[in-house]
Scaffold this motif. Structure first.
Motif, PDB file in Angstrom:
ATOM      1  N   VAL A   1       4.014 -16.116  39.141  1.00 60.12           N
ATOM      2  CA  VAL A   1       4.880 -16.362  37.726  1.00 60.12           C
ATOM      3  C   VAL A   1       5.604 -17.280  36.038  1.00 60.12           C
TER       4      VAL A   1
ATOM      5  N   THR B   1       8.611 -12.248  30.955  1.00 67.62           N
ATOM      6  CA  THR B   1       7.654 -12.331  31.834  1.00 67.62           C
ATOM      7  C   THR B   1       6.600 -10.924  32.713  1.00 67.62           C
TER       8      THR B   1
ATOM      9  N   ALA C   1      11.019 -13.750  37.514  1.00 70.88           N
ATOM     10  CA  ALA C   1      10.325 -14.483  36.414  1.00 70.88           C
ATOM     11  C   ALA C   1      11.415 -13.991  35.932  1.00 70.88           C
TER      12      ALA C   1
ATOM     13  N   ALA D   1       2.641 -17.554  34.235  1.00 67.55           N
ATOM     14  CA  ALA D   1       2.972 -16.654  33.201  1.00 67.55           C
ATOM     15  C   ALA D   1       3.417 -16.822  32.338  1.00 67.55           C
ATOM     16  N   GLU D   2       4.416 -17.376  32.919  1.00 71.89           N
ATOM     17  CA  GLU D   2       5.791 -17.925  31.808  1.00 71.89           C
ATOM     18  C   GLU D   2       4.911 -19.291  30.752  1.00 71.89           C
TER      19      GLU D   2
END
Length: 395
Positions: free
Chosen positions: A186, A223, A219, A189-190
């Motif tokens: 997470v 995201t 998240a 990806a952020e």
């Protein structure tokens, strides 16, 4: 023109073959499908909603189902989504197709876990993207390695908009991504501005305790988009699922042409599901199928341990599958085509491991067995036949 009787016309996807126990199909057990309860719910929905049940539906899905979904997800996960974060779909496959269509362009590089759900690879590839396997190890997807892969692809001028995975009771492995990997994924990806598409189809098929919290629940907004389905928990013929995502992304789906043209994508079935859930039918049904599938899982595990003692596998805490590997440290199985031919000659079939990797580039020493469709005795006999095929008939 020759006319066939209605009972001679094709009706279902699965076609049984005489004398073959097929461990390859991830389909529900016929006795697990709630035919009588669904008939009652259908009649109830028509009485409750009248002509509105057969009309064009609200774009995001009918309010009664969306309201129940938000409440349900708040109970079985760590976060209750808002109504404007929910979009009702015609199954998980359509949800994935909608998301890929919303964020991908031809020529993009889309990251996928490997191994992963083989038909999802086809759905995403239909958008004319390149599928790239994210780095993994024994614990699953590696966030640090994936971050470096994204940077490398982007340095080469590639657009990388999306990553797809099944982090909870993975198909085919049955494993769930550990909590530290979830947090790392997470965060990665952020930072990378990457949409994670979380296939959460098997969340409620949990046999040994609660499922882990979803990626979506932890998240930052935007995201993760999560995909869910009633295909495994109720019936695949409903073609009913949902997605949860950022409200802006959901609103964009409302405006897509086929939704604007036809309204809610599965309106009548969605209202019937709301009726099925409202009187406790969903909870009663789920309790029954969990007991059934737990017995079937245990029967398959017992049979593999008895007849294939050298095979390596993890006992899945949920889902429908066992992911077997040769017991040797080297890949010593026959080629996938040769092995499958031997197995089918012995009266058993399965799905080859290569299907679960982009380009079928790996998995030659793996096979997936499904315990969902068959009774315990059939599962045991199927594994006995498979053992005979693996040892060329000497087991």
């Amino acid at each position: 023109m020759t006319h066939r009787r209605p009972d001679e016309l094709p009706v279902v996807q699965f076609r049984a073959r005489p004398d073959v126990i097929d461990l390859g199909w991830g389909h529900p057990h016929p006795a697990a499908l709630p035919t009588d309860a669904w008939a009652t719910a259908t009649a109830g929905a028509l009485r409750r909603y009248g002509s509105a049940a057969l009309s064009y539906g609200y774009a995001a899905g009918p309010g009664p189902l969306v309201e129940w979904l938000t409440e349900r997800l708040g109970r079985v996960d760590a976060y209750r989504p808002e109504a404007d974060q929910v979009f009702v779909t015609a199954g998980a496959s359509q949800a994935l197709d909608l998301l890929a269509g919303a964020v991908c362009r031809p020529g993009d590089a889309v990251l996928v876990d490997a191994p992963t759900y083989h038909l999802a690879l086809r759905i995403v590839a239909d958008h004319r993207v390149d599928l790239v396997a994210a780095p993994t190890d024994r614990d699953g997807l590696d966030p640090a390695g994936t971050a470096e892969l994204v940077r490398s692809l982007r340095r080469r001028g590639r657009r990388v908009p999306m990553l797809y995975l099944v982090p909870t009771f993975n198909n085919p492995t049955g494993r769930s991504l550990p909590s530290d990997r979830r947090a790392g994924l997470v965060a990665m990806a952020e930072e990378a501005g990457l949409l994670v598409v979380e296939d959460d189809t098997y969340r409620e098929l949990s046999y040994d305790g609660p499922a882990p919290a979803s990626l979506f629940s932890t998240a930052a907004t935007g995201t993760v988009a999560r995909v869910g389905s009633f295909s495994k928990t109720v019936a695949p013929g409903l073609r009913l699922g949902w997605l949860t995502a950022d409200a802006g992304l959901v609103a964009g789906l409302h405006r897509r042409g086929h939704v604007d043209s036809g309204g809610g994508v599965n309106h009548t079935t969605a209202l019937t599901m709301a009726e099925f859930a409202a009187d406790g039918g969903y909870d009663r049904h789920l309790s029954g199928i969990l007991a059934r599938y737990r017995r079937q899982r245990d029967a398959l595990v017992t049979a593999v341990r008895r007849h294939l003692p050298d095979a390596r596998f993890d006992v899945p805490g949920g889902g429908w599958f066992l992911w077997l590997r040769s017991g040797a440290d080297r890949v010593d199985l026959p080629g996938p085509d040769e092995l499958l031919a031997r197995a089918e000659a012995a009266g058993v079939s399965y799905l080859e491991g290569t299907w679960f990797y982009p380009g079928r580039a790996a998995g030659r020493d793996r096979i997936r067995l499904s315990f969902s469709r068959l009774d315990p005795a059939e599962l045991a006999e199927g594994v006995r036949r498979l053992a005979g095929a693996l040892t060329d008939g000497d087991a």
